[in-house]
Enzyme design. Structure first.
Site, PDB file in Angstrom:
ATOM      1  N   TYR A 106      36.198  39.258  34.615  1.00  0.00           N
ATOM      2  CA  TYR A 106      36.518  39.930  33.677  1.00  0.00           C
ATOM      3  C   TYR A 106      37.646  40.653  35.105  1.00  0.00           C
ATOM      4  CZ  TYR A 106      37.263  45.018  32.874  1.00  0.00           C
ATOM      5  OH  TYR A 106      37.628  46.041  32.334  1.00  0.00           O
ATOM      6  N   ASP A 141      36.022  46.865  21.104  1.00  0.00           N
ATOM      7  CA  ASP A 141      38.078  46.293  21.538  1.00  0.00           C
ATOM      8  C   ASP A 141      38.584  45.615  21.515  1.00  0.00           C
ATOM      9  OD1 ASP A 141      37.533  47.518  23.797  1.00  0.00           O
ATOM     10  OD2 ASP A 141      38.430  48.923  24.374  1.00  0.00           O
ATOM     11  N   ASN A 150      42.988  40.678  31.167  1.00  0.00           N
ATOM     12  CA  ASN A 150      43.816  41.721  31.635  1.00  0.00           C
ATOM     13  C   ASN A 150      44.919  40.962  32.030  1.00  0.00           C
ATOM     14  OD1 ASN A 150      42.938  44.613  31.218  1.00  0.00           O
ATOM     15  ND2 ASN A 150      40.954  43.615  32.598  1.00  0.00           N
ATOM     16  N   ASP A 191      38.471  37.768  29.874  1.00  0.00           N
ATOM     17  CA  ASP A 191      39.457  39.244  29.817  1.00  0.00           C
ATOM     18  C   ASP A 191      40.522  38.702  31.056  1.00  0.00           C
ATOM     19  OD1 ASP A 191      40.336  41.397  29.526  1.00  0.00           O
ATOM     20  OD2 ASP A 191      39.194  42.354  29.136  1.00  0.00           O
ATOM     21  N   GLU A 198      32.393  43.381  30.921  1.00  0.00           N
ATOM     22  CA  GLU A 198      32.172  44.145  30.609  1.00  0.00           C
ATOM     23  C   GLU A 198      30.284  45.175  30.299  1.00  0.00           C
ATOM     24  OE1 GLU A 198      36.460  46.478  29.241  1.00  0.00           O
ATOM     25  OE2 GLU A 198      35.363  47.393  30.571  1.00  0.00           O
TER      26      GLU A 198
END
Length: 260
Positions: A106, A247, A149, A147, A34
């Site tokens: 990602y 975050d 997700n 990441d 990101e």
DNA sequence: ATGCCTATTATTAATAGA
């Protein structure tokens, strides 16, 4: 050797935090996600001044991935996940560093689910699974860090019942992730800490970090030829508590030196 | 069921994140 995955949520906004963290922890290899910056806006000089070689694949506004290596240059292998020439998102980059193949990824968020975004997520996971199979077949030591997700199990979310319809936790996604892992990958943090509550992400909403309402969605998958070197794994939780924090928190593995 | 907060981009509001 420490290898870290860190979703910075905007390399521009996060640069002071990133530089402080690099200086304090001196990680050897860092996979960033990101970036949220076009290729030409990546702060290459600041990263190099901190002592890191770097490759990155940017994109305006969204996505973007990078690989940093302390005191050396990552040797780029690819900057696109194979399998869909139409896919313009910058979500994958891969390099060779000290004999280890490192992928920084990602995975799409996929919300709202069901829908086209969720379909894209599942297709991307299928492409990753095909590529991962080739990497394992190649026999070289590999770590796929990023990441994802994906919340792998109920243990990896503060309140599972609230997430059952979310694209990060839907059954199809969990099963697809399990299929990937069953190729022979080791989920490093879970392997070393089978019974612990481990989170890598805390929402900006509702004081999630202060309440420890987190998710474990950043993962390091290790190939069978790399796993014997796994020594430690953890999360730099405190970094999530810094001013202007991402975050996500840096999530890492520590490897024994080769032949040790 | 939705907003909450944050970053980016384009002009003070929309989009996306997870």
């Amino acid at each position: 050797m420490r290898i870290v995955t860190y979703n910075v949520n905007g390399i521009g906004a996060r640069l002071p935090n990133l530089l402080r963290w690099l200086d304090e922890r001196s990680p050897d290899v860092v996979c960033l996600q990101e970036l949220k910056a076009p290729q030409e806006k990546f702060p290459e000089l600041a990263i190099r001044a901190a002592g890191y070689g770097v490759i990155w694949h940017g994109q305006k506004s969204w996505n973007g991935v990078a690989i940093l290596a302390r005191g050396r240059e990552p040797a780029e292998i690819r900057r696109v996940l194979p399998g869909d020439p139409e896919d313009a998102h910058s979500r994958y980059i891969e390099a060779q560093i000290d004999g280890i193949t490192v992928g920084s990824l990602y995975l799409p968020n996929g919300n709202p689910a069901p829908g086209p975004r969720f379909d894209y997520k599942l297709r991307w996971l299928e492409r990753l699974t095909r590529h991962a199979a080739e990497l394992i077949a190649g026999g070289s030591p590999v770590v796929l860090a990023g990441d994802y997700n994906v919340i792998p199990t109920e243990r990896d979310v503060y309140k599972p019942e609230r997430w059952v319809d979310d694209a990060l936790f839907r059954v199809e996604v969990r099963e697809a992730f399990a299929v990937l892992v069953r190729q022979g990958w080791t989920d490093a943090l879970r392997a070393l800490h089978p019974d612990e509550q481990i989170y890598t992400f805390w929402d900006y909403f509702r004081n999630a970090y202060q309440r420890d309402a987190g998710l474990r969605i950043d993962h390091l998958l290790m190939s069978p030829t790399l796993t014997p070197r796994l020594q430690q794994a953890g999360v730099d939780r405190d970094v999530r508590g810094w001013e202007k924090a991402s975050d996500h928190a840096p999530t890492w593995i520590e490897l024994r030196s080769e032949g040790a």
